[in-house]
Design an enzyme around this catalytic site. Structure first.
Site, PDB file in Angstrom:
ATOM      1  N   ASN A 144     -11.119 -26.063 -20.627  1.00 35.76           N
ATOM      2  CA  ASN A 144      -9.743 -25.703 -20.284  1.00 35.76           C
ATOM      3  C   ASN A 144      -8.968 -26.968 -19.881  1.00 35.76           C
ATOM      4  O   ASN A 144      -9.167 -27.512 -18.792  1.00 35.76           O
ATOM      5  CB  ASN A 144      -9.783 -24.691 -19.122  1.00 35.76           C
ATOM      6  CG  ASN A 144      -8.403 -24.193 -18.742  1.00 35.76           C
ATOM      7  OD1 ASN A 144      -7.416 -24.899 -18.925  1.00 35.76           O
ATOM      8  ND2 ASN A 144      -8.344 -22.996 -18.204  1.00 35.76           N
ATOM      9  N   ASP A 162     -15.854 -21.804 -11.706  1.00 31.15           N
ATOM     10  CA  ASP A 162     -15.469 -20.510 -12.241  1.00 31.15           C
ATOM     11  C   ASP A 162     -14.496 -19.897 -11.250  1.00 31.15           C
ATOM     12  O   ASP A 162     -14.670 -20.020 -10.031  1.00 31.15           O
ATOM     13  CB  ASP A 162     -16.699 -19.612 -12.450  1.00 31.15           C
ATOM     14  CG  ASP A 162     -16.420 -18.511 -13.458  1.00 31.15           C
ATOM     15  OD1 ASP A 162     -15.511 -18.673 -14.312  1.00 31.15           O
ATOM     16  OD2 ASP A 162     -17.108 -17.473 -13.420  1.00 31.15           O
ATOM     17  N   PHE A 183      -0.788 -21.790 -15.815  1.00 32.82           N
ATOM     18  CA  PHE A 183      -1.499 -21.083 -16.880  1.00 32.82           C
ATOM     19  C   PHE A 183      -2.063 -19.779 -16.316  1.00 32.82           C
ATOM     20  O   PHE A 183      -1.934 -19.496 -15.127  1.00 32.82           O
ATOM     21  CB  PHE A 183      -2.624 -21.962 -17.457  1.00 32.82           C
ATOM     22  CG  PHE A 183      -3.757 -22.222 -16.492  1.00 32.82           C
ATOM     23  CD1 PHE A 183      -3.631 -23.168 -15.497  1.00 32.82           C
ATOM     24  CD2 PHE A 183      -4.945 -21.498 -16.583  1.00 32.82           C
ATOM     25  CE1 PHE A 183      -4.672 -23.394 -14.602  1.00 32.82           C
ATOM     26  CE2 PHE A 183      -5.996 -21.723 -15.704  1.00 32.82           C
ATOM     27  CZ  PHE A 183      -5.852 -22.679 -14.705  1.00 32.82           C
ATOM     28  N   GLY A 184      -2.704 -19.017 -17.188  1.00 34.58           N
ATOM     29  CA  GLY A 184      -3.368 -17.790 -16.749  1.00 34.58           C
ATOM     30  C   GLY A 184      -2.415 -16.839 -16.043  1.00 34.58           C
ATOM     31  O   GLY A 184      -1.323 -16.538 -16.533  1.00 34.58           O
TER      32      GLY A 184
HETATM   33  P1  IMP Z   1     -12.272 -19.103 -15.871  1.00 34.02           P
HETATM   34  O1  IMP Z   1     -12.639 -19.715 -14.562  1.00 34.02           O
HETATM   35  O2  IMP Z   1     -11.909 -20.135 -16.882  1.00 34.02           O
HETATM   36  O3  IMP Z   1     -13.288 -18.121 -16.353  1.00 34.02           O
HETATM   37  O4  IMP Z   1     -10.925 -18.359 -15.608  1.00 34.02           O
HETATM   38  C1  IMP Z   1     -10.849 -16.993 -15.413  1.00 34.02           C
HETATM   39  C2  IMP Z   1      -9.453 -16.494 -15.659  1.00 34.02           C
HETATM   40  O5  IMP Z   1      -8.675 -16.728 -14.513  1.00 34.02           O
HETATM   41  C3  IMP Z   1      -8.718 -17.096 -16.838  1.00 34.02           C
HETATM   42  O6  IMP Z   1      -8.024 -16.084 -17.513  1.00 34.02           O
HETATM   43  C4  IMP Z   1      -7.754 -18.032 -16.247  1.00 34.02           C
HETATM   44  O7  IMP Z   1      -6.584 -18.080 -16.952  1.00 34.02           O
HETATM   45  C5  IMP Z   1      -7.517 -17.420 -14.886  1.00 34.02           C
HETATM   46  N1  IMP Z   1      -7.311 -18.509 -13.947  1.00 34.02           N
HETATM   47  C6  IMP Z   1      -8.216 -19.419 -13.535  1.00 34.02           C
HETATM   48  N2  IMP Z   1      -7.624 -20.286 -12.684  1.00 34.02           N
HETATM   49  C7  IMP Z   1      -6.331 -19.908 -12.605  1.00 34.02           C
HETATM   50  C8  IMP Z   1      -5.210 -20.423 -11.910  1.00 34.02           C
HETATM   51  O8  IMP Z   1      -5.255 -21.430 -11.199  1.00 34.02           O
HETATM   52  N3  IMP Z   1      -4.051 -19.754 -12.058  1.00 34.02           N
HETATM   53  C9  IMP Z   1      -3.929 -18.649 -12.847  1.00 34.02           C
HETATM   54  N4  IMP Z   1      -4.937 -18.136 -13.525  1.00 34.02           N
HETATM   55  C10 IMP Z   1      -6.127 -18.761 -13.404  1.00 34.02           C
END
Ligand code: IMP
Length: 196
Positions: A9, A69, A149-150
Site C-alpha cells: 500500500n 495491519d 485513503f480507505g
Molecule cells: P489493511 O491494514 O491494509 O488490511 O487495511 C484494512 C482496511 O482499512 C483497508 O481497506 C484500508 O483502506 C483501511 N485503512 C487502513 N488504514 C487506514 C487509514 O489510516 N485510514 C482509512 N482507512 C484505513
C-alpha cells in the site's frame, strides 16, 4: 538502519516515511526490495495478520522488517468491519464500495462511534516485537475531503471537526492509529540503537 516495510500500500509507505523522516531509518517498500507478492491476511486478528506478513518477508530476505495491519472497529456493528476492513464489500478491496456498505449499515444508527486500531509487527534479528496504536472517533453521515485513503473521508477523530481526508499527511499522522503505533516503534528502535 535499513528496514523493509512489508506492504503493497503506497499510502501507508508515504505515511510511515513522513513519520520516520530524519530519524535515521531507511524504509524500503516491498516493490523497492524487488518483492512482488500479495501477502495474504487470512487470520481473525490484526496481530496474527501483521505477524504473518513480517514473518514471511523476514524468512524471504533475512532483512530486518516490519508490517502492520489496521482495522476500523465500529461500536454499533460489534467491532466490524475490524480485521475484515479491506474486504468489507468484497474481494476487490474497493475503498468506495467499503464506505458505501459502512454508511448503509449505519443508516438510522445513533451510536456512530468507531476507532481505528493498528498493530505493527517488527522483526529485528529474528525477534518479533508488537506495537499498537488506537485512534477514537466517529463515522459521519457522508463523505468529506479528498485526501488520505480507505475510510478516511467518513472518519472524524475525537475532538476534531474535520475528517482524516481533510487533513494533511502530517496532521493525520500526528493523531492517527498508525502514527501512534509508529511512535512506539521509533521509541523502541531508538532504545535498541542506544544499547548496542
Ligand atoms: P489493511 O491494514 O491494509 O488490511 O487495511 C484494512 C482496511 O482499512 C483497508 O481497506 C484500508 O483502506 C483501511 N485503512 C487502513 N488504514 C487506514 C487509514 O489510516 N485510514 C482509512 N482507512 C484505513
Amino acid at each position: 538502519m535499513k528496514l523493509i516495510f512489508a506492504t503493497n500500500n503506497p499510502n501507508k509507505v508515504k505515511e510511515i516515511r513522513s513519520l520516520l523522516a530524519d530519524k535515521g531509518y531507511e524504509i524500503i517498500s516491498l516493490k523497492e526490495a524487488g518483492i512482488d507478492i500479495d501477502i495474504p491476511e487470512p487470520y481473525e486478528t490484526l496481530h496474527e495478520n501483521a505477524s504473518a506478513k513480517s514473518g514471511t518477508i523476514y524468512k524471504m530476505t533475512g532483512i530486518n522488517c516490519f508490517s502492520e495491519d489496521t482495522g476500523l472497529e465500529v461500536t454499533a456493528l460489534n467491532g466490524e468491519p475490524g480485521v475484515k476492513s479491506a474486504r468489507y464489500a468484497g474481494e476487490n478491496k474497493s475503498f468506495e464500495a467499503n464506505i458505501d456498505k459502512l454508511l448503509l449499515n449505519l443508516a438510522g444508527e445513533n451510536d456512530r462511534s468507531a476507532r481505528f486500531r493498528t498493530v505493527i509487527s517488527l522483526i529485528i534479528d529474528g525477534k518479533e516485537t508488537l506495537f499498537e496504536g488506537i485512534c477514537e472517533g466517529h463515522i459521519i453521515l457522508e463523505r468529506k475531503g479528498n485526501g488520505g485513503f480507505g475510510y478516511d473521508p467518513v472518519f472524524q477523530p475525537k475532538g476534531y471537526s474535520t475528517t482524516f481526508a481533510e487533513m494533511s499527511l502530517e496532521e493525520k499522522a500526528a493523531i492517527s492509529h498508525r502514527g501512534r503505533a509508529t511512535v512506539k516503534l521509533v521509541t523502541f528502535l531508538n532504545t535498541l540503537a542506544a544499547n548496542t
